[in-house]
Design an enzyme around this catalytic site. Structure first.
Site, PDB file in Angstrom:
ATOM      1  N   SER A  62     -10.423 -11.410  -2.563  1.00 39.26           N
ATOM      2  CA  SER A  62      -9.344 -11.810  -1.667  1.00 39.26           C
ATOM      3  C   SER A  62      -9.569 -13.235  -1.161  1.00 39.26           C
ATOM      4  CB  SER A  62      -9.213 -10.792  -0.535  1.00 39.26           C
ATOM      5  OG  SER A  62      -7.989 -10.929   0.145  1.00 39.26           O
ATOM      6  N   ASP A 118      -0.081  -4.811  -5.384  1.00 37.21           N
ATOM      7  CA  ASP A 118      -0.644  -5.794  -4.458  1.00 37.21           C
ATOM      8  C   ASP A 118       0.284  -7.001  -4.421  1.00 37.21           C
ATOM      9  OD1 ASP A 118      -2.137  -7.660  -3.044  1.00 37.21           O
ATOM     10  OD2 ASP A 118      -3.906  -7.529  -4.334  1.00 37.21           O
ATOM     11  N   HIS A 166      -4.434  -3.627  -2.867  1.00 41.23           N
ATOM     12  CA  HIS A 166      -5.374  -4.619  -2.361  1.00 41.23           C
ATOM     13  C   HIS A 166      -6.548  -3.928  -1.671  1.00 41.23           C
ATOM     14  CE1 HIS A 166      -6.107  -8.870  -1.520  1.00 41.23           C
ATOM     15  NE2 HIS A 166      -6.637  -8.475  -0.373  1.00 41.23           N
TER      16      HIS A 166
END
Length: 317
Positions: A158, A259, A289
């Site tokens: 991320s 996501d 995610h």
């Protein structure tokens, strides 16, 4: 959308429990909530490994490094330099502890967990400076840390994916460390859509709300991390515009089907390929995610965790 049923039930339980979203909580409460969720939902085994906690002093401030090393292995080991997720606002070594232990145990490698400074206490470019500082710190300590300098890989999830790319660019420019690979998992590669200066992709529109990472949450992360919206367009934050991508190490990108960041991760692999980087991207079906931290909830998510570990193992062998 074909979200994994176990992950779907996790989201339903969260909605039923109520409570404010992370972006509406005080920052410390949001950090605690994420930490508790990852520890409860994440990798299901707490492997026994040796752990050292260090504080690194740099000119811009101090950040932490936690080193995870298999207890029963001697000699030089490969190393995973790991940048965590959390939107540059959340996340720490405690939240990812079982995760880091698993990587060290399963890979037979040292995991160098970089606890970079977080916003809003430390806004951009603090996290970026710490990513570069970690490279400087590491470059002079191979013998002391018993790291094989020929088997080092950068990994980022991320927001940490952004920092891993920037760390790789810095390492190449400095010429002190050569990485054998770069592994990015649902990375934040472009902040422009969240700061009002970039187009919305299909996945951003499809999964803007209700699938673990909301568009509003990403906007809050960027507002909290950046000093001004215009910083979202800087090459360090809008990586496809970076002029120096050529020469990055072989890069593997994993995105999640459900996501909002899926398309930007897939597109970034194309940008890298166009610049001569050996890059591949794979979209993992049914995942959302942060699936790497939901292995105790979803057997499919845990299998994907193992799959990524196996891919990394081939790169550091």
């Amino acid at each position: 959308m074909t979200l994994d049923p176990d992950l779907s039930r996790m989201l339903e339980r969260g909605r039923a429990a109520g409570g404010p979203p992370l972006q509406d909580m005080p920052v410390e409460d949001a950090r605690s909530a994420m930490r508790d969720m990852f520890l409860a939902n994440g990798y299901p085994i707490r492997h026994s490994v040796d752990v050292r906690h260090l504080t690194v002093q740099e000119c811009g401030g101090s950040f932490s490094i936690d080193i995870y090393r298999p207890s029963d292995m001697d000699g030089l080991l490969p190393a995973i330099i790991y940048f965590h997720g959390g939107g540059f606002v959340l996340g720490d070594a405690a939240a990812y502890d079982t995760h880091s232990r698993a990587l060290a145990h399963l890979l037979g490698a040292q995991v160098i967990f970089v606890g970079y400074r977080l916003a809003p206490e430390h806004r951009f470019p603090a996290a970026l400076e710490d990513a570069r500082g970690a490279i400087d710190w590491l470059s002079d300590r191979f013998p002391d840390l018993r790291i094989d300098p020929n088997r080092m890989l950068l990994m980022g999830e991320s927001a940490g994916g952004n920092l891993a790319v920037n760390a790789a660019l810095y390492a190449r420019a400095q010429g002190k460390i050569s990485f054998c690979g770069l592994t990015l998992i649902y990375p934040v590669t472009d902040m422009r859509p969240f700061t009002g200066s970039g187009a919305m992709s299909g996945s951003l529109e499809t999964y803007a709300r209700g699938v673990n990472l909301d568009m509003s949450e990403m906007q809050w992360f960027c507002e909290t991390y950046l000093n001004t919206p215009s910083e979202g367009s800087l090459p360090e934050n809008a990586l496809p515009t970076h002029p120096d991508l050529a020469g990055l190490p072989p890069t593997q990108i994993y995105t999640a089907e459900c996501d909002p960041l899926r398309d930007m991760g897939m597109d970034f692999a194309l940008h890298l390929t166009e610049r001569g980087v050996r890059a591949k991207a794979e979209c993992l079906p049914g995942m959302l995610h942060s699936f790497m931290c939901h292995g105790n909830i979803s057997p499919r998510a845990l299998r994907q965790f193992f799959r990524i570990v196996e891919d990394i193992a081939t790169q550091i062998d």
